[in-house]
Design an enzyme around this catalytic site. Sequence first.
Site, PDB file in Angstrom:
ATOM      1  N   GLU A 143       7.385 -20.985   2.063  1.00 12.31           N
ATOM      2  CA  GLU A 143       8.663 -21.044   2.781  1.00 12.31           C
ATOM      3  C   GLU A 143       9.748 -21.795   2.019  1.00 12.31           C
ATOM      4  O   GLU A 143      10.447 -22.645   2.567  1.00 12.31           O
ATOM      5  CB  GLU A 143       8.448 -21.658   4.164  1.00 12.31           C
ATOM      6  CG  GLU A 143       7.477 -20.862   5.010  1.00 12.31           C
ATOM      7  CD  GLU A 143       7.175 -21.497   6.356  1.00 12.31           C
ATOM      8  OE1 GLU A 143       7.794 -22.526   6.685  1.00 12.31           O
ATOM      9  OE2 GLU A 143       6.318 -20.962   7.089  1.00 12.31           O
ATOM     10  N   GLU A 175      -0.052 -13.974   8.237  1.00 13.32           N
ATOM     11  CA  GLU A 175      -0.013 -14.786   9.456  1.00 13.32           C
ATOM     12  C   GLU A 175       0.434 -13.928  10.648  1.00 13.32           C
ATOM     13  O   GLU A 175       1.231 -14.356  11.472  1.00 13.32           O
ATOM     14  CB  GLU A 175       0.931 -15.985   9.278  1.00 13.32           C
ATOM     15  CG  GLU A 175       0.574 -16.882   8.114  1.00 13.32           C
ATOM     16  CD  GLU A 175       1.477 -18.102   7.990  1.00 13.32           C
ATOM     17  OE1 GLU A 175       2.173 -18.443   8.973  1.00 13.32           O
ATOM     18  OE2 GLU A 175       1.489 -18.724   6.910  1.00 13.32           O
TER      19      GLU A 175
END
Length: 662
Positions: free
Chosen positions: A240, A366
Amino acid sequence: MSKKIKTIICASLAAAMMVSMCGCGTGSTGSENDVKEEVTEAVTEATEETSEEPIEDFAGIENDIPELRSVMASADGLGEDAICGTCFGMNEFYDGYVLNLIKKHFNAVTLENELKMDAMFGYNNDAPPSGSIHEEELNGEKIMVPTLDHSRADGVLDKIKEWNDAHPSKFIKIRGHVLVWHSQAPEWFFHKDYDKSKDYVSKEEMDKRQEWYIKTLLEYYTGEGSKYQGMFYGWDVVNEAISDNTGSYRTDTEPGNDQLSDSTHGSKSSWWKVYGSNEFIINAFKYANKYAPADLELYYNDYNECDAKKSQGIIELINAVKAADGTRIDGFGMQGHYTVNAPSVDQIETAARAYAEVVDKVMLTELDVKVSALFDGTKDALPAEYARQAAYYSSIYELFKRLKNEDGINVSGITVWGVIDTYSWLQSQSNVGGGASGTILQCPLLFDGDYKAKPCFWAILDPTTVDASILEVKRPEITITKGTATIDGSVEDAWNDREEIPLDIIVQKSDATCTAKLMWDEEYLYVLMDVKDATLNDDSENEWEQDSIEVFIDENNARSGSYDADDKQYRVSFNDKHSFNGEKCLEENMQAAVVITDGGYMVEAAFKWTDITPADGTEISLELQVNDASSAGSRTGTLSWADDTGTCYMNPSMLGHAKLSE
């Protein structure tokens, strides 16, 4: 898939829907038990013909259903070497039924939190424990480092290892998550003497700390002599590092309510604070390549990966890593924190193809699916939401099966972010990475709170169990008459005879009301929105969480699943702050005047046509929206004219339709 297995699926799907309609925790009905007996017999017969080993009985779960891993990780699925994964953390660790589901259905596990930096430092986020800073050697130099705590990760891994040792044919692999991340990293790690009240260390000092940390973790879990050697198939090296706000690198000034002085922070990056560049990302992949076994796959991992602007930033990061000396990057993890029907399957495909062009492997890492705006959280609404969710899961899985069969696209697997709905992170409030509000029941995973397979599970096994039409949307239509307004907030007579358009679709919660009027001429689309809202607030750093109106325009009416060059999202707050989304959605292409009224505010605005020459009969796509903020400085919900999914900000196909008339 054999006819017998399809029979199993159809029968079990019917039973699952019965459970859905009865609600969580209810006992089985007589008819359901009859179905289960038939399913048991069918599975036993099918297993004898198709499986080398009998299906093992596990307490508390459905033993009489096919194994997900045998379908996803097969020649007819994503390939026999594909990852069919889930995430597993301390919550699930104490629930033996969850572990039984993992053993039956999955061939890989990602530890949810236990390998993140805060866990490895024992969750001592304010300061390292007294006496824990000690001397170690790195590259022939003595450096001072904090003590690592492997106990949490080892506790989970030991459970998996015990299973693997006893069941080598049902081996469960591990994904390491994560080495370098701005979040869940104690702030003291970046400061002199590991004291967050002191100055930040130099880049040179941070290089040593980063290399030591990566070296130590990889050698402990994947190195020669590690008791876990051979269990890890991959590791998320960096997580991220691209900003939602800018589409470029995440910095120390990222919008968000967190501060760098906090013990940990979810938005701002202390890595960037120290380096002021992407050097720490390059170094992370360099050190990971140096210390990881050659067969350990190294990944970059990120969310909102289907957003066109952010996708370009991710691709630039990957290319920068590839171009650097001494680095290795094997794959990109599309996190897949989605909402039912958003992003669209077209958007997911576009993104996956783009990543496949620059990196060898693409994986959904995810995957979970937040509830749609149509779901009100009640038991009665659950079957319909399950059906929508199943259709969406199926469409994603079928897409990746199709991509896997194309030359040049290596889809290496899918990991679902959790096992049963009860323990999903989406049950709590989070604004990061696709998080939820925490105010409504979520059902994002393949198994419900009673450990039963849901319709989305069966949708992966057999797409014929899905009603794909449930995701089709119908949008309202209006006619906009011709006229011209002076944008000064005076609301001149030109508006008097225009049709009043109510914004009566509420997504989440809103106490505001709004009516709108529209007109057009050859240069502009004109919008007048009268908002009644007793509480006006702009405390949030996120523009979309401030009291504001939004206007979405798709000029060529393409209704595509992602933003094209002509698509625009304009936002005007109650105090006349402007923000934008779209290539040609620019300040110079709009005018706006805002007037505070008794009980609210009014926005008069004009938006310039950039791609079409409007005329009588021209059709466009359009949405009008109000963001309603609370006194606490967060958005409680929205009002809309057309979009009941709350997803048109990423998917223009959700817009309503308008015809221009003389």
